[in-house]
Design an enzyme around this catalytic site. Sequence first.
Site, PDB file in Angstrom:
ATOM      1  N   SER A 195       0.823  -1.211   0.000  1.00  0.00           N
ATOM      2  CA  SER A 195       0.000   0.000   0.000  1.00  0.00           C
ATOM      3  C   SER A 195       0.855   1.259   0.000  1.00  0.00           C
ATOM      4  O   SER A 195       0.374   2.342  -0.316  1.00  0.00           O
ATOM      5  CB  SER A 195      -0.942   0.013   1.203  1.00  0.00           C
ATOM      6  OG  SER A 195      -0.223   0.224   2.413  1.00  0.00           O
ATOM      7  N   CYS A 228      -1.698   0.857  10.306  1.00  0.00           N
ATOM      8  CA  CYS A 228      -1.031  -0.452  10.353  1.00  0.00           C
ATOM      9  C   CYS A 228      -1.169  -1.224   9.045  1.00  0.00           C
ATOM     10  O   CYS A 228      -2.213  -1.154   8.388  1.00  0.00           O
ATOM     11  CB  CYS A 228      -1.611  -1.281  11.489  1.00  0.00           C
ATOM     12  SG  CYS A 228      -1.334  -0.522  13.110  1.00  0.00           S
ATOM     13  N   PRO A 229      -0.106  -1.924   8.657  1.00  0.00           N
ATOM     14  CA  PRO A 229       1.187  -2.094   9.344  1.00  0.00           C
ATOM     15  C   PRO A 229       2.201  -0.980   9.100  1.00  0.00           C
ATOM     16  O   PRO A 229       3.296  -1.027   9.615  1.00  0.00           O
ATOM     17  CB  PRO A 229       1.703  -3.411   8.768  1.00  0.00           C
ATOM     18  CG  PRO A 229       1.176  -3.413   7.367  1.00  0.00           C
ATOM     19  CD  PRO A 229      -0.189  -2.778   7.451  1.00  0.00           C
ATOM     20  N   GLY A 230       1.841   0.017   8.290  1.00  0.00           N
ATOM     21  CA  GLY A 230       2.735   1.165   8.147  1.00  0.00           C
ATOM     22  C   GLY A 230       3.163   1.514   6.742  1.00  0.00           C
ATOM     23  O   GLY A 230       4.151   2.228   6.561  1.00  0.00           O
ATOM     24  N   GLY A 231       2.448   1.035   5.720  1.00  0.00           N
ATOM     25  CA  GLY A 231       2.815   1.330   4.340  1.00  0.00           C
ATOM     26  C   GLY A 231       2.845   2.818   4.034  1.00  0.00           C
ATOM     27  O   GLY A 231       3.771   3.319   3.395  1.00  0.00           O
ATOM     28  N   ASP A 247      -4.158   3.334  14.875  1.00  0.00           N
ATOM     29  CA  ASP A 247      -4.780   2.091  14.425  1.00  0.00           C
ATOM     30  C   ASP A 247      -4.878   1.159  15.626  1.00  0.00           C
ATOM     31  O   ASP A 247      -4.212   1.362  16.641  1.00  0.00           O
ATOM     32  CB  ASP A 247      -3.962   1.427  13.313  1.00  0.00           C
ATOM     33  CG  ASP A 247      -4.815   0.541  12.408  1.00  0.00           C
ATOM     34  OD1 ASP A 247      -5.789  -0.056  12.905  1.00  0.00           O
ATOM     35  OD2 ASP A 247      -4.504   0.450  11.208  1.00  0.00           O
ATOM     36  N   ASP A 267      -9.492   4.934  17.873  1.00  0.00           N
ATOM     37  CA  ASP A 267     -10.471   5.023  16.792  1.00  0.00           C
ATOM     38  C   ASP A 267     -10.124   6.236  15.934  1.00  0.00           C
ATOM     39  O   ASP A 267     -10.080   7.364  16.429  1.00  0.00           O
ATOM     40  CB  ASP A 267     -11.864   5.171  17.397  1.00  0.00           C
ATOM     41  CG  ASP A 267     -12.965   5.193  16.343  1.00  0.00           C
ATOM     42  OD1 ASP A 267     -12.671   5.436  15.154  1.00  0.00           O
ATOM     43  OD2 ASP A 267     -14.137   4.988  16.710  1.00  0.00           O
ATOM     44  N   LYS A 313     -12.984   4.723  -0.614  1.00  0.00           N
ATOM     45  CA  LYS A 313     -13.345   3.403  -1.128  1.00  0.00           C
ATOM     46  C   LYS A 313     -14.684   3.521  -1.866  1.00  0.00           C
ATOM     47  O   LYS A 313     -15.631   4.122  -1.353  1.00  0.00           O
ATOM     48  CB  LYS A 313     -13.452   2.390   0.012  1.00  0.00           C
ATOM     49  CG  LYS A 313     -12.261   2.393   0.965  1.00  0.00           C
ATOM     50  CD  LYS A 313     -10.958   2.031   0.284  1.00  0.00           C
ATOM     51  CE  LYS A 313      -9.800   2.083   1.274  1.00  0.00           C
ATOM     52  NZ  LYS A 313      -8.507   1.757   0.656  1.00  0.00           N
TER      53      LYS A 313
END
Length: 360
Positions: A195, A228-231, A247, A267, A313
Amino acid sequence: MSNTHFILATCRSGYESDLAAEMVAKATELGVYGYVQTTKGTGSVHYHCTSENDLNKLSRQLRIDDVVFARQMFTHLVTIDPLPASQRVEAVLAALLPHADALPKPLGQVLVEHPDTDSGHEVAKFCRKFAVPLRQALRKAKLLSAKETSSQSRLHIFMPSFEQLFIGVSTAAQSHPQNNGIRRLKFPSAAPSRSTLKLEEAILELLTESQRQQLFREGARAVDLGACPGGWTYQLVSRGMHVEAVDNGAMAESLMATGQVSYFAADGFKYKPEYGRAQLLVCDMIERPDRVAALMQKWLQVGYTDAAIFNLKLPMKKRYETVAELLKQLTVALASQYSIVCKQLYHNRDEVTVAIMPKA
């Protein structure tokens, strides 16, 4: 061989109807009228104008950056159909010669392109090889500049298959300077997820050089919602920023070890920046697009952030209508102080990326 004139725009396969709806809307805004021709799965849309004057107006005023779902766009000159199995360079030159007086001189680039479809991928290798002798022939005919430059007009050779070829031209503003409108990026091995390429492409495609210089500097702060995970955090850290990663999942240990990341299990819709504000807000949360757009608008309006880059999205149906409505709302609320750019980038899937930057 056909001489029907239209604007040809390409898109991600499966998004033809969205691009068609957008082309009609953009043309109508400019006072241009016509009709669209497309087939699902072709990765392209043809917008036929009702007059030559309308075609010229649309070619001059419709920019690639303003069309969310378009990867590439050019004004059609001539179609070769069927395309001969041999002497294809000669066939292109023969088709171009009757239009030589109308071509910008010299052309700065020639792009040999294919659609994002199965049949298009079959001709991709040929397109790369075909570009070399074609450039040589165009230069010999004094139609292409000796040195390639992306600031001048472009010649487009678009091949949906081995049997058909569209030829057209574009201005630098009307089209993308790279083949198929795709900026090729290399995945950084240290990034924790692919990502990361989504944010890197957004930074390079949606921001100006001046905006990048002002935004990404040592000591600047960013907030990454849904990190997360940090892209995405990886891209910000690599540009010298300190990141508040928000996250409920786990961040990559390599990023935490940099000392530039503060992690908050919170959140994203309730989080507020640690020091009251940040220079940049980024967000790639899997949430309804209206909720994300409203959250980004709130952060900008209350002063939590100076700028934002985020993904929306898309729903399964009415994707263009959804994007158009949310962009309209953001424009009404923010356009007096911010510039807003939105594109479906190459590394996007069922989403679009929005960049909102402060006006100079």
